[in-house]
Design a protein around this motif. Structure first.
Motif, PDB file in Angstrom:
ATOM      1  N   ASP A  31      20.948  28.078   6.501  1.00 36.37           N
ATOM      2  CA  ASP A  31      20.389  29.178   5.728  1.00 36.37           C
ATOM      3  C   ASP A  31      19.175  29.757   6.458  1.00 36.37           C
ATOM      4  O   ASP A  31      18.488  29.067   7.217  1.00 36.37           O
ATOM      5  CB  ASP A  31      19.936  28.688   4.348  1.00 36.37           C
ATOM      6  N   SER A  43      22.798  34.257   9.055  1.00 35.34           N
ATOM      7  CA  SER A  43      23.334  33.434   7.963  1.00 35.34           C
ATOM      8  C   SER A  43      24.273  34.224   7.062  1.00 35.34           C
ATOM      9  O   SER A  43      25.205  33.665   6.474  1.00 35.34           O
ATOM     10  CB  SER A  43      22.188  32.841   7.143  1.00 35.34           C
ATOM     11  N   ARG A  46      28.258  34.081   7.725  1.00 33.16           N
ATOM     12  CA  ARG A  46      29.051  32.848   7.641  1.00 33.16           C
ATOM     13  C   ARG A  46      30.345  33.025   6.851  1.00 33.16           C
ATOM     14  O   ARG A  46      30.386  33.750   5.863  1.00 33.16           O
ATOM     15  CB  ARG A  46      28.218  31.741   6.996  1.00 33.16           C
ATOM     16  N   GLN A  50      32.450  27.796   6.933  1.00 31.15           N
ATOM     17  CA  GLN A  50      31.133  27.396   7.420  1.00 31.15           C
ATOM     18  C   GLN A  50      30.222  26.994   6.268  1.00 31.15           C
ATOM     19  O   GLN A  50      29.416  26.055   6.405  1.00 31.15           O
ATOM     20  CB  GLN A  50      30.500  28.536   8.215  1.00 31.15           C
ATOM     21  N   LEU A  51      30.330  27.667   5.129  1.00 31.25           N
ATOM     22  CA  LEU A  51      29.551  27.274   3.961  1.00 31.25           C
ATOM     23  C   LEU A  51      29.987  25.904   3.455  1.00 31.25           C
ATOM     24  O   LEU A  51      29.162  25.101   3.002  1.00 31.25           O
ATOM     25  CB  LEU A  51      29.700  28.323   2.858  1.00 31.25           C
ATOM     26  N   GLN A  52      31.281  25.623   3.571  1.00 32.33           N
ATOM     27  CA  GLN A  52      31.778  24.297   3.193  1.00 32.33           C
ATOM     28  C   GLN A  52      31.210  23.230   4.119  1.00 32.33           C
ATOM     29  O   GLN A  52      30.822  22.136   3.673  1.00 32.33           O
ATOM     30  CB  GLN A  52      33.307  24.292   3.245  1.00 32.33           C
ATOM     31  N   LEU A  54      28.356  23.397   5.688  1.00 30.45           N
ATOM     32  CA  LEU A  54      26.938  23.254   5.369  1.00 30.45           C
ATOM     33  C   LEU A  54      26.747  22.414   4.114  1.00 30.45           C
ATOM     34  O   LEU A  54      25.813  21.598   4.038  1.00 30.45           O
ATOM     35  CB  LEU A  54      26.296  24.631   5.199  1.00 30.45           C
ATOM     36  N   ASP A  55      27.620  22.568   3.144  1.00 28.66           N
ATOM     37  CA  ASP A  55      27.544  21.741   1.940  1.00 28.66           C
ATOM     38  C   ASP A  55      27.766  20.270   2.281  1.00 28.66           C
ATOM     39  O   ASP A  55      27.070  19.386   1.759  1.00 28.66           O
ATOM     40  CB  ASP A  55      28.580  22.209   0.916  1.00 28.66           C
TER      41      ASP A  55
END
Length: 280
Positions: A31, A43, A46, A50-52, A54-55
């Motif tokens: 982020d 950011s 994404r 990519q968010l998955q 990062l989670d």
């Protein structure tokens, strides 16, 4: 044995991560990353995959906090690099300074007030005119309890224990069974130790393959550390598609008050960025 003796407090807790490939289209992007020169919001670019990722990274951070990790080891291929062979294809921003900024944002919560060790990765993810991984350690040093850059390889005695770990980015790959590469490494290290050419090594830890594997042969703990990058067709090649599916996650090594070893692997769902199931 007293029942309370079954619960042994760890003396050292070490987290291993590898192959973060920050700002690859198929890997991690934190982020709040903005190109310092153009003002472009990286950011915001994404993908869902990519968010998955990062989670999953945040979940691993919580696990490290839960186990009171005291040391973090990164095994290289920290950033995507500029992908020169494909003219920057599949990279969110080819400015290496922006990629370094992204890595620092990503790693700061993991290394803060902890000991940090970093080795370099493959030359493809380095630069001809700078030592990317060394610079990353220098940037993170103010947040760490201690920070060390070791170039390609290091033998590190783990203070407070009798254990020594050998860390590097990669070892020779195997054609079929990945453990063959680790077993071969173990055999030749044992031979060199017997000849007095190496100190005794307890842990042989490698990245590069984006897969988890732990072998305990009674002499060495041999560990492949997973990565943080989804599968993609490298140079448009899709050979051995099933074999090349990656593991996402990290490894935590515990050494208890009796110098016994326990190894936990934490694997997360691998996002499908280009090879998701489509209706047809």
């Amino acid at each position: 044995m007293n029942r309370t003796e079954l619960v042994i407090k760890p003396k050292r807790v070490i987290a291993f991560v590898s192959d973060t490939h920050v700002l690859s289209d198929f890997a991690l992007c934190p982020d709040g990353l903005v190109n310092y020169e153009t003002g472009k919001n990286i950011s915001a670019m994404r993908s869902g995959g990519q968010l998955q990722l990062l989670d999953a990274w945040r979940q691993f951070l919580r696990v490290c906090d839960m186990w009171h990790v005291d040391t973090v080891v990164h095994l290289g291929d920290a950033v995507a690099g500029v992908n020169p062979s494909e003219c920057g294809r599949n990279v969110m921003d080819t400015d290496l300074e922006v990629q370094k900024d992204g890595f620092v944002l990503l790693m700061k919560p993991l290394v803060e007030n902890r000991i940090y060790h970093q080795v370099s990765g493959t030359r493809y993810h380095e630069a001809r005119d700078s030592r990317i991984h060394k610079d990353l350690v220098d940037r993170l040093r103010p947040f760490c309890k201690e920070a060390y850059f070791h170039h390609s390889i290091a033998n590190i005695h783990i203070q407070g224990t009798s254990k020594t770990m050998n860390i590097a980015h990669a070892c020779t790959s195997a054609s079929i069974y990945r453990g063959q590469a680790l077993e071969r490494e173990s055999f030749f290290i044992m031979q060199a130790e017997a000849e007095g050419l190496l100190p005794h090594i307890d842990y042989v830890v490698r990245g590069h393959l984006h897969r988890f594997l732990h072998l305990d042969n009674g002499y060495h703990h041999l560990i492949f550390v997973p990565g943080w990058m989804a599968w993609f067709p490298y140079r448009d090649k899709v050979s051995l598609y099933g074999r090349m599916q990656p593991h996402i996650g990290g490894v935590i090594l515990f050494i208890d008050e009796r110098d016994r070893t326990t190894i936990h692997h934490y694997l997360f769902e691998t996002p499908k960025i280009v090879d998701f199931v489509k209706e047809g």
